[in-house]
Design a protein around this motif. Structure first.
Motif, short mmCIF file in Angstrom:
data_model
loop_
_atom_site.label_atom_id
_atom_site.label_comp_id
_atom_site.label_asym_id
_atom_site.label_seq_id
_atom_site.Cartn_x
_atom_site.Cartn_y
_atom_site.Cartn_z
N CYS A 656 0.83 -1.21 0.00
CA CYS A 656 0.00 0.00 0.00
C CYS A 656 0.87 1.25 0.00
CB CYS A 656 -0.91 0.01 1.23
SG CYS A 656 -2.24 -1.21 1.18
N SER A 657 1.96 1.23 0.75
CA SER A 657 2.85 2.39 0.83
C SER A 657 3.52 2.67 -0.50
CB SER A 657 3.90 2.14 1.92
OG SER A 657 4.77 3.23 2.04
N GLU A 658 3.80 1.61 -1.25
CA GLU A 658 4.51 1.75 -2.52
C GLU A 658 3.58 1.85 -3.72
OE1 GLU A 658 8.01 -1.11 -0.65
OE2 GLU A 658 6.73 -1.81 -2.29
N SER A 659 2.27 1.82 -3.46
CA SER A 659 1.29 1.81 -4.54
C SER A 659 1.31 3.13 -5.30
CB SER A 659 -0.12 1.57 -3.99
OG SER A 659 -1.08 1.71 -5.01
N GLU A 668 4.09 5.62 7.77
CA GLU A 668 5.23 4.73 7.94
C GLU A 668 5.52 4.52 9.43
OE1 GLU A 668 6.68 2.98 5.83
OE2 GLU A 668 6.24 3.87 3.88
N PRO A 669 6.12 3.38 9.77
CA PRO A 669 6.44 3.10 11.18
C PRO A 669 7.51 4.05 11.70
CG PRO A 669 7.43 1.45 9.75
CD PRO A 669 6.54 2.29 8.87
N PRO A 670 7.69 4.10 13.01
CA PRO A 670 8.66 5.04 13.59
C PRO A 670 10.08 4.85 13.08
CG PRO A 670 7.21 4.15 15.29
CD PRO A 670 6.93 3.39 14.05
N GLU A 671 10.50 3.62 12.85
CA GLU A 671 11.86 3.35 12.40
C GLU A 671 11.81 2.63 11.06
OE1 GLU A 671 13.89 1.13 15.38
OE2 GLU A 671 13.04 2.29 17.03
N GLY A 672 12.42 3.19 10.03
CA GLY A 672 12.46 2.55 8.74
C GLY A 672 11.13 2.63 8.00
N THR A 673 10.93 1.66 7.12
CA THR A 673 9.71 1.60 6.32
C THR A 673 9.03 0.26 6.56
OG1 THR A 673 10.82 0.60 4.41
CG2 THR A 673 10.83 3.01 4.55
N TRP A 674 7.80 0.17 6.09
CA TRP A 674 7.10 -1.11 6.18
C TRP A 674 7.86 -2.19 5.42
CZ3 TRP A 674 4.06 -1.18 10.01
CH2 TRP A 674 3.25 -0.10 10.34
N ARG A 675 8.46 -1.84 4.29
CA ARG A 675 9.24 -2.80 3.51
C ARG A 675 10.45 -3.28 4.31
NH1 ARG A 675 8.09 -6.12 -0.38
NH2 ARG A 675 6.82 -4.44 -1.29
N ASP A 676 11.10 -2.37 5.03
CA ASP A 676 12.25 -2.76 5.86
C ASP A 676 11.83 -3.78 6.91
OD1 ASP A 676 13.84 -0.98 4.45
OD2 ASP A 676 13.56 0.65 5.89
#
Length: 894
Positions: A656-659, A668-676
């Motif tokens: 969804c974030s990359e859509s 996005e989460p506090p640290e990094g990305t959902w993909r990370d």
């Protein structure tokens, strides 16, 4: 050998055969080794002739064939039975391509406690440590076959080609020390067989109204097996599902045919069809070879706490004999045995209850019948559209409840009958009786058309589902699923099971996946809105008692919410994430983000994420294996299915974030990305869960709160939870195939999976009662029967050997996931799924139960109509039929 008068005499033992030689040691190709080699070659030839016409069997290199049987029996058997090759000498060593699906199942004397389910066109290999002889008897074959075992490496085997569905009996003589005789059974299933043989398995009807009410009536009219059996168990809350209230326990009917009186029970039963509306056909003798047939049709009205019955004399007879002439009188005497209780309790006759029923029962003025009005909030009216009602109270005491007795509960109850109906039944003039707990009774038009209304409703649902009219199994599952879908305020929810469950978090969300396969897209959207409103700091309700959703002891319900959103997006597209679940504008995507963020930061009920690995820590008894006091399967730590579901949620949020579709993206989460986080958690899962020496993953990384996944202790128990790792594509390749094979070898029973393999447990699993008394064998915790007192017998067994039906379709789904491009695996999955039909022949007709015993004869237990058993069967069946990832058809397609 001895010499006598110049003659050499050799006395042979019975059956003895000897060869003379001038040397003491046997020559090459002689002796025991030669006999065993030849026996393996003979077995190879016999197997070839079972799957190929004998004229097409090529010349056999018997030494090479013997070597194939000895070194790679399952691979060789799979090869010769495939349509792709008739070359029996081909060496099937693993190559660069994915190994083909092995259509080979093993049985040994250790499997004697279970009935082995086998997909048609599979090999059954019986394997023992000692030589044996076996007699195979198949119900579809005229003569049994006998076979002697053959030595292969360190064991002895016999092989059977399961080419026909049916029951396979095995009589085995094992020549060990001591000699043993074993009798066992296999059930062979074929998805192409009829799904529901006419006239078989019709024992009890479940009728529902879309509001959580129910009617449970046996084919043996008037028979009671459980306190939950009832003609009318009403839901008195118009908005939400609540505990059912039993008003009518049963109906008793006698027919008077020209002076001859016959009770309408199983002795008079000609036929019964449990599909709503339920139908009974009865036969009543009238003397001198004359008789009369009667038909009873019964159903609940949609949205109403009302049961409607039609009694009529059918135009066409189904039995022999002479129909009673029209001038002869046929009448009915009917009694309703009523109660006034919560459905978890029992009615007991005493001074107080006698006063209660006598005080509140009155004769109706407008219709023949009576009313029972103990309070303005609850009342019952029973009336007929003709005939006479006679007031005459009668108590029926000590009605047995054998189901509760087997569970260590109260074994009987009483009921009150205020009077009886006297109805004349003429040819061509049906009689209607209505039992209603509604303040506004149903109209005469609704009563007259109740049977047609149900048929029209089913026709609309079938058209909506996209299920082909020729798909008998799919249609049965669709009809069964309808019973569980109920309203909750302006939304939708799922009754987890009849007779005693209401709506649960995980059960509703899992069952909704099957609802999508049934075309219930609108209902699932409304269900997501309902549960989306319940989301708070990453938590969802575990159980819902009316309007009380405070029980949030579940780590899997929020994650199943994510899977359901993913399934819906597959059908409707990414725009579904913009769906508003609440008047404040909160969307599905925001609910998903709230769940993931809550897990990462730690929820109020104790769920947390190990930041080093990204894996999710779950408190004790928070998964679907949730018995407590005693905690049969606490699973405190990092359960495998929680990680699989969590990884899928992270992947969904990453997508969804990359859509680039223009839809809103999640925060996005506090640290990094959902993909990370998706990548970190996936890598940790692959590294920390797999047990190479076992060939399956750990069921849970056992760890007290605050312990990292790296420091946790792997629980090596084999449970069905590992299959979600395969079906959700978190475990792939050789590991996926090894996991599926382990489940097939140890957990598989007809139409269900054992919740624990009958193997030693590492580490030991101790189950203690609240006083600390040990209830099980910690090293061998498998428990094969789910019966007896709850805390000391049933709870220890519930998730430690008891067979569950709802996990079984995931096994079939995992077969296809492990061999994704193999048609043989796809067909095997369908054939295995067909074994669930076996359970439609007992219990609640047309439904699938909650659980069965892990040991033969695999008796049905628990709820006899369970939502996720039905919904998962439908979802995976549709997935196998259509090839769709969700089992449903994308919108806009027929």
């Amino acid at each position: 050998m001895e010499e006598n008068l110049g003659n050499w005499i050799l006395t042979l033992p019975p059956g003895g055969v000897f060869c003379f030689s001038d040397i003491q040691a046997p020559a090459a190709n002689a002796g025991r080794q030669y006999r065993e080699t030849r026996a393996r070659a003979a077995l190879a030839l016999e197997c070839l002739c079972q799957v190929h016409p004998i004229l097409q069997v090529p010349r056999l290199d018997w030494k090479l064939a013997s070597e194939c049987v000895d070194q790679n029996l399952p691979g060789w058997l799979s090869h010769i039975s495939s349509q792709a090759s008739t070359d029996p000498g081909k060496n099937l060593q693993p190559g660069p391509q994915v190994a083909p699906y092995p259509n080979v199942v093993y049985w040994s004397s250790q499997d004697r406690p279970r009935i082995l389910p086998v997909a048609v066109r599979h090999w059954i290999v019986v394997r023992e440590n000692h030589p044996f002889r076996i007699r195979w008897s198949h119900e579809g074959k005229e003569f049994p076959s006998n076979q002697a075992s053959v030595a292969v490496q360190d064991s002895h085997v016999a092989v059977y080609w399961a080419e026909q569905a049916g029951t396979l009996e095995m009589e085995i003589q094992i020549y060990g020390n001591p000699k043993r005789e074993i009798h066992a059974r296999c059930l062979i299933f074929d998805a192409n067989q009829a799904a529901y043989p006419p006239g078989r398995g019709n024992h009890m009807a479940l009728l529902t109204n879309g509001r959580g009410a129910m009617s449970r009536m046996h084919a043996d009219l008037g028979s009671i097996r459980s306190k939950y059996d009832c003609l009318l168990g009403a839901n008195l809350n118009k908005r939400i599902p609540t505990d059912r209230h039993v008003f009518i326990k049963r109906i008793r009917i006698w027919v008077h045919a020209d002076g001859f009186i016959t009770p309408l029970d199983h002795h008079a039963l000609l036929g019964f069809n449990a599909n709503p509306p339920a139908r009974w056909r009865f036969f009543a003798p009238a003397g001198n070879g004359r008789s009369v047939e009667l038909e009873l049709i019964m159903d609940m009205l949609q949205g109403s706490n009302s049961v409607v019955m039609r009694l009529q004399r059918p135009k066409e007879r189904t039995s022999e004999g002479t129909e009673l002439p029209p001038e002869c009188r046929v009448s009915l005497t009917i009694r309703f045995d009523i109660e006034d209780r919560n459905f978890h309790t029992e009615t007991q006759r005493n001074e107080e209850s006698e006063h209660h029923f006598n005080q509140h029962c009155r004769i109706l003025k407008k219709h023949p019948g009576f009313e029972f009005t103990p309070s303005p909030e609850r009342s019952l009216k029973v009336w007929a559209d003709q005939g006479i009602y006679h007031q005459g109270a009668e108590w029926v005491e000590g009605i047995p409840h054998p189901v509760e007795q087997s569970r260590g509960q109260t074994s009987k109850g009483d009921a009150f009958s205020p009077g009886w109906f006297e109805l004349t039944l003429d040819q061509g003039h049906p009689c209607h009786i209505v039992a209603s707990a509604e303040r506004e009774p149903p109209s005469a038009e609704c009563v007259a058309s109740f049977a047609n209304s149900r048929q029209n409703q089913e026709a609309r649902r079938l058209a909506q589902s996209g299920i082909d009219a020729s798909d008998t199994w799919g249609r049965h599952l669709l009809r069964a699923l309808e019973a569980f879908v109920v309203q909750r305020d302006d939304g939708c929810t799922v009754v987890a099971g009849y007779p005693w469950f209401l709506d649960w978090g995980r059960d509703s969300l899992i069952a909704a996946r099957g609802m999508l396969s049934a075309g219930m897209v609108d209902e699932v959207t409304r269900l997501l809105k309902v549960f989306g409103r319940f989301e708070s700091q990453g938590t969802l309700p575990n159980t819902i008692h009316g309007e009380n959703a405070s029980n949030r002891d579940t780590s899997d319900a929020p994650l199943w919410y994510g899977i359901l959103c993913e399934d819906l997006a597959t059908l409707k597209g990414p725009s579904i994430y913009q769906t508003k679940v609440h008047s404040d504008g909160r969307t599905l995507l925001e609910v998903l983000t709230g769940i993931a963020t809550g897990f990462m930061q730690g929820t109020s009920n104790g769920i947390s994420m190990d930041r080093a690995s990204g894996l999710i820590w779950s408190p004790s008894h928070f998964t679907w294996m949730d018995t407590n006091y005693p905690a049969g399967t606490p699973r405190e730590g990092y359960p495998i299915e929680i990680q699989a579901l969590w990884i899928r949620l992270l992947r969904q949020l990453a997508q969804c974030s990359e859509s680039t579709s223009g839809t809103p993206t999640p925060t996005e989460p506090p640290e990094g990305t959902w993909r990370d986080w998706y990548q970190r958690t996936s890598d940790a899962f692959k590294h920390q869960f797999w047990i190479e020496e076992k060939g399956w993953p750990s069921d849970v990384l056992l760890a007290p709160e605050g312990t990292s996944a790296q420091e946790a202790t792997p629980d090596q128990a084999l449970r069905s939870n590992c299959l979600w790792g395969v079906s959700l594509r978190v475990i792939e390749g050789d590991r996926a195939r090894s996991t599926v094979e382990a489940v097939r070898q140890h957990l598989l029973i007809p139409g269900a999976l054992r919740s624990l393999a009958p193997l030693p447990s590492t580490p030991p699993l101790s189950i203690c009662d609240p006083q600390g008394n040990l209830l099980n064998d910690p090293v061998n915790p498998y428990w094969g029967r789910y019966e007896g007192e709850e805390d000391t017998r049933r709870k220890p067994a519930y998730h430690n050997g008891t067979g569950w039906l709802w996990t079984f379709p995931t096994f079939c789904e995992a077969i296809v996931a492990a061999w994704p491009h193999d048609p043989a695996a796809h067909q095997a999955a369908k054939d295995y799924l067909a074994s669930m039909r076996h359970h439609w022949q007992e219990g609640c007709s047309g439904q699938l139960p909650e659980v069965i015993d892990g040991d033969a004869p695999h008796t049905q237990r628990g709820c006899d109509a369970q939502a996720w058993s039905v919904s998962e069967a439908l979802r995976v069946w549709r997935k196998l039929q259509t090839g769709s990832p969700t089992g449903g058809m994308p919108l806009g397609k027929p």
